[in-house]
Design a protein around this motif. Structure first.
Motif, short mmCIF file in Angstrom:
data_model
loop_
_atom_site.label_atom_id
_atom_site.label_comp_id
_atom_site.label_asym_id
_atom_site.label_seq_id
_atom_site.Cartn_x
_atom_site.Cartn_y
_atom_site.Cartn_z
N TYR A 135 3.13 6.11 7.67
CA TYR A 135 2.87 7.54 7.74
C TYR A 135 1.55 7.97 7.08
N THR A 136 0.99 7.14 6.19
CA THR A 136 -0.24 7.52 5.52
C THR A 136 -1.39 6.55 5.76
N GLY A 137 -1.08 5.35 6.23
CA GLY A 137 -2.11 4.34 6.43
C GLY A 137 -2.48 3.60 5.15
N SER A 138 -1.82 3.92 4.02
CA SER A 138 -2.09 3.25 2.75
C SER A 138 -1.44 1.87 2.75
N PHE A 139 -2.27 0.83 2.60
CA PHE A 139 -1.75 -0.54 2.69
C PHE A 139 -1.69 -1.25 1.34
N ILE A 140 -2.15 -0.59 0.27
CA ILE A 140 -2.16 -1.25 -1.03
C ILE A 140 -0.74 -1.56 -1.51
N GLU A 141 0.22 -0.71 -1.15
CA GLU A 141 1.61 -0.95 -1.58
C GLU A 141 2.16 -2.23 -0.97
N LEU A 142 1.83 -2.50 0.30
CA LEU A 142 2.27 -3.73 0.94
C LEU A 142 1.57 -4.94 0.33
N LEU A 143 0.31 -4.79 -0.01
CA LEU A 143 -0.45 -5.92 -0.54
C LEU A 143 0.07 -6.36 -1.91
N VAL A 144 0.37 -5.40 -2.79
CA VAL A 144 0.82 -5.79 -4.14
C VAL A 144 2.21 -6.41 -4.11
N LEU A 145 2.93 -6.25 -2.99
CA LEU A 145 4.22 -6.93 -2.87
C LEU A 145 4.05 -8.43 -2.78
N ILE A 146 2.88 -8.90 -2.30
CA ILE A 146 2.67 -10.33 -2.10
C ILE A 146 2.68 -11.10 -3.43
N PRO A 147 1.87 -10.71 -4.45
CA PRO A 147 2.00 -11.41 -5.73
C PRO A 147 3.36 -11.22 -6.39
N ILE A 148 4.02 -10.08 -6.10
CA ILE A 148 5.37 -9.89 -6.64
C ILE A 148 6.33 -10.92 -6.06
N VAL A 149 6.28 -11.10 -4.73
CA VAL A 149 7.15 -12.08 -4.08
C VAL A 149 6.81 -13.49 -4.57
N GLY A 150 5.51 -13.79 -4.74
CA GLY A 150 5.12 -15.09 -5.25
C GLY A 150 5.67 -15.34 -6.64
N SER A 151 5.63 -14.32 -7.49
CA SER A 151 6.17 -14.45 -8.84
C SER A 151 7.68 -14.59 -8.84
N ILE A 152 8.34 -13.94 -7.88
CA ILE A 152 9.79 -14.06 -7.77
C ILE A 152 10.18 -15.49 -7.41
N LEU A 153 9.45 -16.09 -6.49
CA LEU A 153 9.80 -17.42 -6.00
C LEU A 153 9.32 -18.55 -6.91
N SER A 154 8.22 -18.32 -7.64
CA SER A 154 7.66 -19.43 -8.40
C SER A 154 7.08 -19.00 -9.74
N GLY A 155 7.60 -17.94 -10.31
CA GLY A 155 7.04 -17.48 -11.57
C GLY A 155 8.03 -16.69 -12.39
N GLN A 156 7.51 -15.72 -13.11
CA GLN A 156 8.32 -14.91 -14.00
C GLN A 156 7.86 -13.47 -13.88
N ILE A 157 8.77 -12.58 -13.51
CA ILE A 157 8.39 -11.17 -13.37
C ILE A 157 9.38 -10.23 -14.04
N LEU A 158 10.54 -10.74 -14.42
CA LEU A 158 11.55 -9.88 -15.04
C LEU A 158 11.11 -9.39 -16.41
N LEU A 159 10.42 -10.24 -17.15
CA LEU A 159 10.07 -9.91 -18.53
C LEU A 159 8.60 -9.51 -18.68
N THR A 160 7.88 -9.41 -17.58
CA THR A 160 6.48 -9.01 -17.65
C THR A 160 6.34 -7.54 -17.25
N LYS A 161 5.55 -6.80 -18.00
CA LYS A 161 5.41 -5.36 -17.76
C LYS A 161 4.76 -5.06 -16.42
N ILE A 162 3.78 -5.88 -16.02
CA ILE A 162 3.02 -5.55 -14.83
C ILE A 162 3.91 -5.55 -13.58
N GLY A 163 4.95 -6.37 -13.56
CA GLY A 163 5.85 -6.38 -12.42
C GLY A 163 6.52 -5.03 -12.21
N TRP A 164 7.04 -4.46 -13.29
CA TRP A 164 7.72 -3.16 -13.20
C TRP A 164 6.71 -2.03 -12.99
#
Length: 291
Positions: A228-257
């Motif tokens: 609806y807005t053409g903003s793609f940054i939200e989709l892009l930041v999901l990629i490192p989030i998914v990577g951290s979920i599968l092979s890293g740590q994101i529950l205890l890091t502030k940047i994830g939240w």
């Protein structure tokens, strides 16, 4: 929120500048760079997120800075050099996927501009790959992963904690139960390096289902914003989030939240969606009236 992310990116740029000046650098046994006691993967992912946001400001120009926005390109080479120096496969692959995905997500008014963006993207990709080959560290680790399925000890950790999950599948054992299990088996606390397994250990299937629902709603929100807005940054930041979920740590890091908050906090989708429906309805009415 965007200014907050810019502050984060500027902080990462300063961090990279210290790396360039050889301040606070520590090297691990395999030659991977750490700084000020920070983990290599943490530094790498930090650089990845910051580079992606700066590129978004350059390409999308959300603040209408015009030519001034190209000043954001100045720290990117140093930040990328630090990312390579950490040897983080997660950070490099996340950045590569963000870059390639972003090229296709950019909405332009003319085909010529889209074609130009793709050409520049291909040339930049070749330059980046040449840098990877020159550095050697990331390339060697990637080839090692492909050829020998080396996951830096993650597979051994996953096999060791599997019995804990099997014996407590529904509600898990909590953080204290997991800590006790780690000290009993490993002699120290060991991160699973996989958020799915970590949640299963802490809260079992019940907690995992809740987390999956939460992540699905965030991802759906990201797609709606792009639609609806053409903003793609939200989709892009999901990629490192998914990577951290599968092979890293994101529950205890502030940047994830913070990234989750950034995704769901920018621009109200429901109002835009309703407004789009009204516009479409008006267009239909105007067309029927003219007929």
């Amino acid at each position: 929120l965007e200014k907050g992310m810019l502050a984060y990116a500027v902080g990462s740029a300063v961090f990279a500048l210290l790396f360039y000046l050889n301040i606070g650098i520590e090297e691990s046994a395999v030659g991977r760079v750490r700084m000020f006691g920070d983990n290599e993967n943490v530094i790498g992912v930090r650089m990845c997120i910051s580079i992606v946001f700066l590129l978004y400001l350059i390409i999308g120009d959300p603040w209408n800075l015009k030519t001034r926005r190209f000043l954001f390109t100045i720290p990117i080479p140093i930040m990328f050099s630090l990312l390579l120096a950490t040897g983080s496969r997660l950070a490099f692959l996340s950045l590569a996927l963000c870059f390639i995905t972003g090229l296709f997500l950019v909405k332009t008014k003319t085909l010529y501009i889209k074609f130009t963006i793709l050409v520049v993207g291909v040339v930049t990709t070749l330059v980046i790959w040449n840098s990877v080959l020159s550095s050697g560290l990331v390339y060697q680790r990637l080839m090692k992963t492909v050829q020998t399925e080396d996951l830096s000890g993650r597979s051994n950790i996953w096999e060791t904690i599997t019995p804990l999950i099997q014996h407590n599948p529904i509600f898990g054992v909590g953080t204290t139960g997991y800590d006790l299990y780690c000290y009993t088996v490993f002699g120290r606390f060991v991160s699973p390096h996989n958020v799915i397994l970590e949640i299963l250990c802490y809260t079992g299937i019940v907690g995992l289902v809740a987390y999956i629902i939460f992540f699905y709603r965030v991802a759906k929100h990201s797609y709606k914003k792009y639609k609806y807005t053409g903003s793609f940054i939200e989709l892009l930041v999901l990629i490192p989030i998914v990577g951290s979920i599968l092979s890293g740590q994101i529950l205890l890091t502030k940047i994830g939240w913070i990234l989750y908050a950034f995704i769901i906090g920018r621009k109200p989708v429901r109002k835009l969606h309703s407004y789009t429906k009204v516009l479409r309805k008006r267009r239909v009415l105007d067309t029927s009236y003219s007929l």
